[in-house]
Motif scaffolding. Structure first.
Motif, PDB file in Angstrom:
ATOM      1  N   GLU A   1       2.160  -4.887   3.798  1.00 43.57           N
ATOM      2  CA  GLU A   1       2.752  -3.864   3.984  1.00 43.57           C
ATOM      3  C   GLU A   1       1.677  -2.634   3.729  1.00 43.57           C
ATOM      4  O   GLU A   1       1.436  -1.540   2.462  1.00 43.57           O
ATOM      5  CB  GLU A   1       3.685  -3.206   2.644  1.00 43.57           C
ATOM      6  CG  GLU A   1       4.979  -2.687   3.236  1.00 43.57           C
ATOM      7  CD  GLU A   1       6.178  -2.345   1.932  1.00 43.57           C
ATOM      8  OE1 GLU A   1       6.876  -3.117   1.332  1.00 43.57           O
ATOM      9  OE2 GLU A   1       6.746  -1.416   2.273  1.00 43.57           O
ATOM     10  N   ASN A   2       1.597  -2.222   4.996  1.00 41.51           N
ATOM     11  CA  ASN A   2       0.282  -0.757   4.583  1.00 41.51           C
ATOM     12  C   ASN A   2       1.270   0.575   4.447  1.00 41.51           C
ATOM     13  O   ASN A   2       2.671   0.316   4.006  1.00 41.51           O
ATOM     14  CB  ASN A   2       0.200  -0.801   6.222  1.00 41.51           C
ATOM     15  CG  ASN A   2      -1.376  -0.222   6.204  1.00 41.51           C
ATOM     16  OD1 ASN A   2      -2.077   0.318   5.616  1.00 41.51           O
ATOM     17  ND2 ASN A   2      -2.402  -1.044   7.535  1.00 41.51           N
ATOM     18  N   VAL A   3       0.382   1.331   4.055  1.00 37.27           N
ATOM     19  CA  VAL A   3       0.920   2.602   4.278  1.00 37.27           C
ATOM     20  C   VAL A   3       1.946   3.869   5.178  1.00 37.27           C
ATOM     21  O   VAL A   3       1.594   2.659   6.007  1.00 37.27           O
ATOM     22  CB  VAL A   3      -0.509   3.292   4.031  1.00 37.27           C
ATOM     23  CG1 VAL A   3       0.513   5.671   3.624  1.00 37.27           C
ATOM     24  CG2 VAL A   3      -1.257   3.412   2.854  1.00 37.27           C
TER      25      VAL A   3
ATOM     26  N   ILE B   1      -0.917  -1.793  -4.476  1.00 36.83           N
ATOM     27  CA  ILE B   1      -2.252  -0.663  -4.012  1.00 36.83           C
ATOM     28  C   ILE B   1      -1.837   0.506  -3.925  1.00 36.83           C
ATOM     29  O   ILE B   1      -1.430   1.304  -3.225  1.00 36.83           O
ATOM     30  CB  ILE B   1      -2.765  -0.586  -2.552  1.00 36.83           C
ATOM     31  CG1 ILE B   1      -3.527  -2.563  -2.532  1.00 36.83           C
ATOM     32  CG2 ILE B   1      -4.629   0.289  -2.780  1.00 36.83           C
ATOM     33  CD1 ILE B   1      -4.539  -3.032  -1.588  1.00 36.83           C
ATOM     34  N   GLN B   2      -2.310   1.536  -4.720  1.00 30.97           N
ATOM     35  CA  GLN B   2      -2.775   2.759  -4.440  1.00 30.97           C
ATOM     36  C   GLN B   2      -3.341   3.201  -4.385  1.00 30.97           C
ATOM     37  O   GLN B   2      -4.572   3.660  -4.419  1.00 30.97           O
ATOM     38  CB  GLN B   2      -2.112   3.525  -6.144  1.00 30.97           C
ATOM     39  CG  GLN B   2      -0.292   3.072  -6.344  1.00 30.97           C
ATOM     40  CD  GLN B   2      -0.571   3.586  -7.951  1.00 30.97           C
ATOM     41  OE1 GLN B   2      -1.621   4.048  -8.620  1.00 30.97           O
ATOM     42  NE2 GLN B   2       0.804   3.074  -8.754  1.00 30.97           N
TER      43      GLN B   2
ATOM     44  N   HIS C   1      -4.490   5.042   4.711  1.00 35.19           N
ATOM     45  CA  HIS C   1      -4.088   3.470   5.316  1.00 35.19           C
ATOM     46  C   HIS C   1      -5.014   2.414   4.731  1.00 35.19           C
ATOM     47  O   HIS C   1      -5.380   3.157   3.364  1.00 35.19           O
ATOM     48  CB  HIS C   1      -4.928   3.523   6.384  1.00 35.19           C
ATOM     49  CG  HIS C   1      -6.380   4.293   6.371  1.00 35.19           C
ATOM     50  ND1 HIS C   1      -6.477   5.379   6.684  1.00 35.19           N
ATOM     51  CD2 HIS C   1      -7.678   3.424   6.225  1.00 35.19           C
ATOM     52  CE1 HIS C   1      -8.251   5.604   5.960  1.00 35.19           C
ATOM     53  NE2 HIS C   1      -8.314   4.556   6.172  1.00 35.19           N
ATOM     54  N   LEU C   2      -4.952   1.405   4.686  1.00 32.84           N
ATOM     55  CA  LEU C   2      -4.755   0.615   4.050  1.00 32.84           C
ATOM     56  C   LEU C   2      -6.418  -0.302   4.736  1.00 32.84           C
ATOM     57  O   LEU C   2      -6.267   0.226   6.441  1.00 32.84           O
ATOM     58  CB  LEU C   2      -4.128  -0.691   3.778  1.00 32.84           C
ATOM     59  CG  LEU C   2      -3.625  -0.886   2.726  1.00 32.84           C
ATOM     60  CD1 LEU C   2      -2.415  -1.642   2.659  1.00 32.84           C
ATOM     61  CD2 LEU C   2      -3.686  -0.154   1.074  1.00 32.84           C
TER      62      LEU C   2
ATOM     63  N   GLY D   1       0.927  -0.816  -0.023  1.00 33.49           N
ATOM     64  CA  GLY D   1       0.017   0.080   0.164  1.00 33.49           C
ATOM     65  C   GLY D   1       0.604   1.191  -0.517  1.00 33.49           C
ATOM     66  O   GLY D   1       1.820   1.051   0.702  1.00 33.49           O
ATOM     67  N   ASP D   2       0.416   1.925  -0.715  1.00 33.15           N
ATOM     68  CA  ASP D   2       1.205   3.468  -0.897  1.00 33.15           C
ATOM     69  C   ASP D   2       0.543   4.593  -1.322  1.00 33.15           C
ATOM     70  O   ASP D   2      -1.022   4.054  -2.225  1.00 33.15           O
ATOM     71  CB  ASP D   2       2.937   3.075  -1.784  1.00 33.15           C
ATOM     72  CG  ASP D   2       4.166   3.199  -1.144  1.00 33.15           C
ATOM     73  OD1 ASP D   2       4.079   3.620  -0.181  1.00 33.15           O
ATOM     74  OD2 ASP D   2       4.186   1.870  -1.303  1.00 33.15           O
ATOM     75  N   LEU D   3       0.681   5.461  -1.027  1.00 29.90           N
ATOM     76  CA  LEU D   3      -0.499   6.563  -2.149  1.00 29.90           C
ATOM     77  C   LEU D   3       0.209   6.662  -3.643  1.00 29.90           C
ATOM     78  O   LEU D   3      -0.753   6.994  -4.007  1.00 29.90           O
ATOM     79  CB  LEU D   3       0.051   7.809  -1.464  1.00 29.90           C
ATOM     80  CG  LEU D   3      -0.598   8.451  -0.259  1.00 29.90           C
ATOM     81  CD1 LEU D   3      -0.463   7.691   1.108  1.00 29.90           C
ATOM     82  CD2 LEU D   3      -1.021   9.742   0.223  1.00 29.90           C
ATOM     83  N   GLU D   4       1.120   6.824  -3.468  1.00 29.61           N
ATOM     84  CA  GLU D   4       1.144   7.015  -5.068  1.00 29.61           C
ATOM     85  C   GLU D   4       2.278   5.873  -5.650  1.00 29.61           C
ATOM     86  O   GLU D   4       3.449   5.614  -4.801  1.00 29.61           O
ATOM     87  CB  GLU D   4       1.863   8.254  -5.562  1.00 29.61           C
ATOM     88  CG  GLU D   4       0.382   9.116  -5.186  1.00 29.61           C
ATOM     89  CD  GLU D   4      -0.014   9.299  -6.393  1.00 29.61           C
ATOM     90  OE1 GLU D   4       0.078   8.912  -7.425  1.00 29.61           O
ATOM     91  OE2 GLU D   4      -0.749  10.116  -5.996  1.00 29.61           O
ATOM     92  N   THR D   5       2.704   5.482  -6.500  1.00 33.31           N
ATOM     93  CA  THR D   5       3.952   5.153  -7.379  1.00 33.31           C
ATOM     94  C   THR D   5       3.603   2.931  -6.978  1.00 33.31           C
ATOM     95  O   THR D   5       3.242   2.787  -6.617  1.00 33.31           O
ATOM     96  CB  THR D   5       5.147   5.133  -7.080  1.00 33.31           C
ATOM     97  OG1 THR D   5       5.871   4.818  -5.806  1.00 33.31           O
ATOM     98  CG2 THR D   5       5.478   6.672  -6.966  1.00 33.31           C
TER      99      THR D   5
END
Lengths: 114, 249
Positions: B141-143, B110-111, B117-118, B89-93
């Motif tokens: 792997e969470n944000v 996941i973007q 958060h996820l 999980g990330d905001l971008e990329t």
């Protein structure tokens, strides 16, 4: 800022309950916010005021009860209330305790116009 | 602006009198007591069922950005025979997933856009892109964030929280909800310890007040043998879950 996601879930719940009870409007929403729930009450309240605008909660009053930690001690058997973020029993200083309240976010009560 | 008289007050100063006048409205009070994140929790259980149907123990990796979640997952593959996939999980990329895929690890990104958060729904969507059958364990792997992810059950079995030496041992006290939720705390980048004032003892003392049952390990990917206790812990969790599932069957 996960408070916005939480409020979205809360308003959805209010809408479902409102529809189930044929409510014309929801006038009061009571929630209980645990001290260790990971939510900032001021942000939650601000988020509610922002998101309530179009829906059934548009004129709802938002009441938060901040729930301190309630510990059940497995050592001395007593329960205690904690306003600090610790799980140490205030009676016997044991850490063999269980949190029985103060970790959750709950919708407690709705007042509606029917 | 007030909707009733056009004054500039925005709070509902008229409404209170209206509320208490039973002549005007038929009020109904409903006691409910629902978890606000109930829907998420139901979906989280659904995700756990997915994992368990395939005998997989799943771990939610949480920490602030840059404490070494992806790096750990890149290096873990050299230390364990257990097969794992990673939901990122990330905001971008998709950089993190790309890094893992380059190491031959099955990863799905996941973007979240702007979500910090996820939640269980995002993880559920990702699960359908991951082939679960060959896996022993799975990581979410969470944000990178020590606040928001703590409030969301994503459907994993155990929470692993990373705290790197450069961040400082005071983070436990500053972010109590996250560390309260941890089943395992990994103190990462332990090879840097001599350069920082991080006290492992003081970190443990803080954890004892908040989460006495948590396990604590110091690891560094620069010292691969330091990952062994983690590998053993993961295997123990996996074996424990399998036994639990066998007993239920």
């Amino acid at each position: 800022m996960h408070e916005y996601s939480i409020v979205t879930a809360l308003i959805e719940q209010c809408e479902t309950l409102g529809a189930e009870n044929q409510a014309k409007a929801i006038t009061r929403v009571e929630v209980k916010i645990g001290m260790l729930s990971g939510v900032e009450p001021a942000l939650l309240s601000q988020a509610f005021e922002t998101f309530k605008l179009d829906g059934i909660c548009a004129n709802a009053q938002f009441n938060m009860q901040i729930q301190p930690l309630v510990l059940q001690c497995h050592q001395c058997g007593q329960t205690s209330e904690q306003t600090e973020r610790t799980i140490i029993c205030s009676h016997c200083q044991s850490n063999n305790t269980q949190i029985i309240d103060g970790e959750d976010m709950m919708l407690m009560q709705l007042e509606m116009d029917t | 602006m007030c909707q009733d008289c056009g004054c500039s007050m925005t709070h509902d100063h008229h409404h209170d009198s209206l509320h208490t006048n039973p002549q005007l409205n038929d009020k109904k009070t409903l006691s409910v007591i629902h978890k606000i994140l109930d829907k998420n929790d139901v979906e989280a259980q659904h995700n756990r069922d997915h994992f368990e149907k395939n005998g997989i123990c799943a771990f939610n990796l949480m920490s602030s950005p840059g404490s070494g979640k992806t790096t750990l997952l890149e290096h873990l593959v050299d230390q364990t025979d257990m097969k794992y996939a990673v939901i990122e999980g990330d905001l971008e990329t998709s950089r993190d997933a790309d890094r893992l895929i380059a190491k031959g690890i099955n990863a799905y990104q996941i973007q979240t856009g702007s979500a910090c958060h996820l939640d269980a729904f995002m993880v559920h969507g990702a699960l359908h892109h991951v082939e679960l059958e060959p896996l022993d364990i799975c990581f979410v792997e969470n944000v990178g964030n020590l606040v928001c992810p703590a409030s969301y059950d994503v459907g994993t079995h155990k929470n692993i929280v990373l705290l790197s030496i450069p961040e400082g041992d005071d983070k436990i006290e500053k972010y109590p909800v996250m560390f309260r939720r941890a089943d395992l705390v990994l103190i990462t980048k332990s090879d840097l310890q001599q350069h920082f004032d991080f006290s492992v003892e003081s970190a443990k003392a803080q954890l004892a007040k908040l989460n006495p049952d948590v396990q604590v390990m110091s690891i560094s990917v620069k010292e691969p043998q330091s990952l062994q206790p983690l590998v053993d812990w993961l295997a123990t969790q996996q074996a424990g879950l399998k036994q639990q599932l066998a007993e239920q069957a």
